[in-house]
Design a protein around this motif. Structure first.
Motif, PDB file in Angstrom:
ATOM      1  N   GLU A 263      79.303  47.468   9.262  1.00  0.00           N
ATOM      2  CA  GLU A 263      79.355  47.332   7.806  1.00  0.00           C
ATOM      3  C   GLU A 263      80.085  46.044   7.436  1.00  0.00           C
ATOM      4  O   GLU A 263      80.970  45.587   8.156  1.00  0.00           O
ATOM      5  CB  GLU A 263      80.087  48.527   7.176  1.00  0.00           C
ATOM      6  N   SER A 264      79.733  45.480   6.310  1.00  0.00           N
ATOM      7  CA  SER A 264      80.366  44.247   5.828  1.00  0.00           C
ATOM      8  C   SER A 264      81.870  44.436   5.634  1.00  0.00           C
ATOM      9  O   SER A 264      82.324  45.487   5.177  1.00  0.00           O
ATOM     10  CB  SER A 264      79.721  43.824   4.509  1.00  0.00           C
ATOM     11  N   LEU A 265      82.644  43.395   5.970  1.00  0.00           N
ATOM     12  CA  LEU A 265      84.107  43.444   5.832  1.00  0.00           C
ATOM     13  C   LEU A 265      84.541  42.809   4.512  1.00  0.00           C
ATOM     14  O   LEU A 265      85.440  41.957   4.485  1.00  0.00           O
ATOM     15  CB  LEU A 265      84.768  42.722   7.007  1.00  0.00           C
ATOM     16  N   TYR A 292      87.414  52.029   5.365  1.00  0.00           N
ATOM     17  CA  TYR A 292      87.057  51.255   6.555  1.00  0.00           C
ATOM     18  C   TYR A 292      87.382  52.015   7.838  1.00  0.00           C
ATOM     19  O   TYR A 292      86.608  51.986   8.803  1.00  0.00           O
ATOM     20  CB  TYR A 292      87.756  49.894   6.545  1.00  0.00           C
ATOM     21  N   PHE A 293      88.527  52.708   7.856  1.00  0.00           N
ATOM     22  CA  PHE A 293      88.883  53.463   9.057  1.00  0.00           C
ATOM     23  C   PHE A 293      87.839  54.547   9.353  1.00  0.00           C
ATOM     24  O   PHE A 293      87.511  54.798  10.513  1.00  0.00           O
ATOM     25  CB  PHE A 293      90.266  54.102   8.909  1.00  0.00           C
ATOM     26  N   LEU A 294      87.339  55.181   8.298  1.00  0.00           N
ATOM     27  CA  LEU A 294      86.279  56.181   8.477  1.00  0.00           C
ATOM     28  C   LEU A 294      85.029  55.550   9.081  1.00  0.00           C
ATOM     29  O   LEU A 294      84.415  56.102  10.005  1.00  0.00           O
ATOM     30  CB  LEU A 294      85.940  56.831   7.132  1.00  0.00           C
ATOM     31  N   PHE A 311      93.912  58.080  14.045  1.00  0.00           N
ATOM     32  CA  PHE A 311      94.644  57.973  12.787  1.00  0.00           C
ATOM     33  C   PHE A 311      94.091  58.947  11.749  1.00  0.00           C
ATOM     34  O   PHE A 311      94.857  59.654  11.070  1.00  0.00           O
ATOM     35  CB  PHE A 311      94.578  56.540  12.255  1.00  0.00           C
ATOM     36  N   MET A 312      92.782  58.988  11.599  1.00  0.00           N
ATOM     37  CA  MET A 312      92.178  59.817  10.558  1.00  0.00           C
ATOM     38  C   MET A 312      92.312  61.311  10.860  1.00  0.00           C
ATOM     39  O   MET A 312      92.363  62.134   9.935  1.00  0.00           O
ATOM     40  CB  MET A 312      90.706  59.454  10.375  1.00  0.00           C
ATOM     41  N   ASN A 313      92.399  61.675  12.144  1.00  0.00           N
ATOM     42  CA  ASN A 313      92.452  63.091  12.521  1.00  0.00           C
ATOM     43  C   ASN A 313      93.809  63.521  13.074  1.00  0.00           C
ATOM     44  O   ASN A 313      93.947  64.605  13.616  1.00  0.00           O
ATOM     45  CB  ASN A 313      91.365  63.389  13.567  1.00  0.00           C
TER      46      ASN A 313
END
Length: 427
Positions: A263-265, A292-294, A311-313
């Motif tokens: 995906e675009s940054l 973005y982390f997802l 991090f997310m979980n």
């Protein structure tokens, strides 16, 4: 020049769990609260990754900034009419109190370390640049935004004004101790703020405390000491920060190596290039970062993907007290031998705090002391009167930890390497 702003026709109030109510009487403050730059603070947590340790710590820099404003407003009411206090600087102090954190980025300190940005610089840029905040402040005069920025930068010539926002007993510290204690559910940060405010007095060189209030200040100092070691430097929170910083490092490294992200940054590109504009910075918040982390959980790069999932979980690294430097070198070799990149999976982290210090001219991070006003008019530095504070004055406490993914070590195929690593970590 536009007519300076005055009082609101009707007082506005915010219901607040710490101060009960936050009162806004000035049109200037009400308009500043409504700016896009200040509203952005609703989307930046006050305590960064601490919510992964204390689940209630979801409060924002918006609520903290309102709290700092409210404490400062109450101090202004106490100082009104007293010698050494000039009421003409009231709105300057209130504006600085409200805006002192307006430049904080998402996950503030981890974010700053990776990208080399300074939230205080961005606070000053928001205040003096082409922003809604600046347009409101300039209604008080063309030089008013620069005065506010100078107070936050601690370069404003009136030491008393600066000390209200930045000292060892200021409105900022008093609010964050009480607020962070409330939302983390701990009792360490509680102290008698009512008593402290009642015994504050203005002087030319800054705020002093009537000596009759010394014990309330002792309690405040010890509350701060406990909060740092029980909450702010909690090793689980630091594990989350370690992973967060490594996510950002990895993404930046991949970008610089020409890696093509799925995906675009859009929000990160200028950061990675090191030329982020004020507008780009203002568009960043924690919701953007987590978006973005997802997405990065599904990247082809295994390290970035793994770190983001962690991090997310909340699959955090384990930790041990720091081992010797020779052991660190040996661990690096063993991790590499096992196919684990030690740059991202073996992290040294240190936390350090100086709970109180007296004035040491010329030293780095000079600290203005807390001074007591004796009944005879004599000014005495706090640690000279308090045995409790004297015992911790000038004594820096430091904690070193080593962070690593224990389950990946357990899953290693080479039993010999695995056992060597465990022998070093758990000896």
């Amino acid at each position: 020049m536009a007519k300076p702003l005055g009082q609101l026709h009707e007082e506005k109030v915010f219901k607040d769990p710490v101060h009960r109510y936050i009162h806004v009487r000035d049109e200037l403050i009400w308009k500043l609260i409504g700016t896009r730059e200040f509203q952005r603070l609703r989307r930046v947590r006050q305590l960064g990754t601490t919510y992964l340790t204390f689940h209630g710590a979801e409060h924002s820099r918006f609520s903290h900034s309102l709290g700092v404003y409210e404490i400062t407003r109450r101090i202004m009411d106490i100082f009104h009419g007293r010698d050494q206090w000039d009421d003409s600087e009231r709105l300057l102090v209130l504006s600085a109190a409200l805006l002192h954190d307006v430049g904080h980025g998402p996950f503030s300190h981890s974010f700053e370390k990776v990208f080399g940005v300074d939230h205080e610089e961005f606070s000053r840029d928001i205040i003096t640049g082409d922003t809604e905040v600046n347009s409101i402040l300039r209604l008080m005069g063309d030089d008013f935004p620069h005065k506010v920025a100078d107070v936050i930068a601690k370069t404003y010539p009136n030491k008393l004004v600066v000390s209200l926002i930045s000292s060892q007993i200021d409105a900022d510290r008093m609010d964050y101790l009480l607020r962070d204690a409330y939302f983390t559910g701990v009792s360490y940060g509680n102290f008698d703020i009512e008593r402290i405010l009642r015994v504050m007095r203005p002087t030319e060189d800054g705020v002093v405390i009537k000596s009759s209030g010394m014990h309330a200040v002792e309690d405040y100092i010890m509350s701060r000491y406990q909060m740092y070691w029980q909450v702010y430097f909690h090793p689980v929170t630091r594990s989350a920060e370690v992973i967060l910083s490594r996510i950002l490092h990895r993404a930046k490294e991949l970008y610089e190596d020409g890696y093509v992200f799925r995906e675009s940054l859009t929000h990160f590109e200028s950061l990675f290039k090191g030329n982020i504009s004020l507008e780009d910075y203002i568009r960043l918040d924690e919701g953007v970062m987590q978006h973005y982390f997802l997405l990065w959980q599904d990247e082809r790069d295994e390290i970035l993907s793994d770190l983001c999932r962690r991090f997310m979980n909340r699959k955090l690294f384990k930790y041990v007290d720091m081992v010797s430097i020779s052991d660190i070198h040996e661990l690096y070799k063993l991790f590499e031998e096992a196919g684990l990149n030690p740059k991202y999976y073996l992290i040294m982290d240190s936390s350090s705090d100086l709970p109180y210090d007296f004035y040491r001219p010329g030293e780095k991070e000079e600290r203005l002391p807390i001074n007591l006003l004796k009944p005879n008019g004599e000014i005495r530095e706090l640690s000279r009167e308090s045995d409790v504070v004297e015992a911790i004055s000038g004594k820096r406490r430091t904690d070193h930890k080593l962070y690593f993914p224990s389950e990946l070590i357990e899953a290693m195929d080479d039993e010999n390497v695995k056992q060597k690593i465990k022998n070093i970590l758990y000896k």
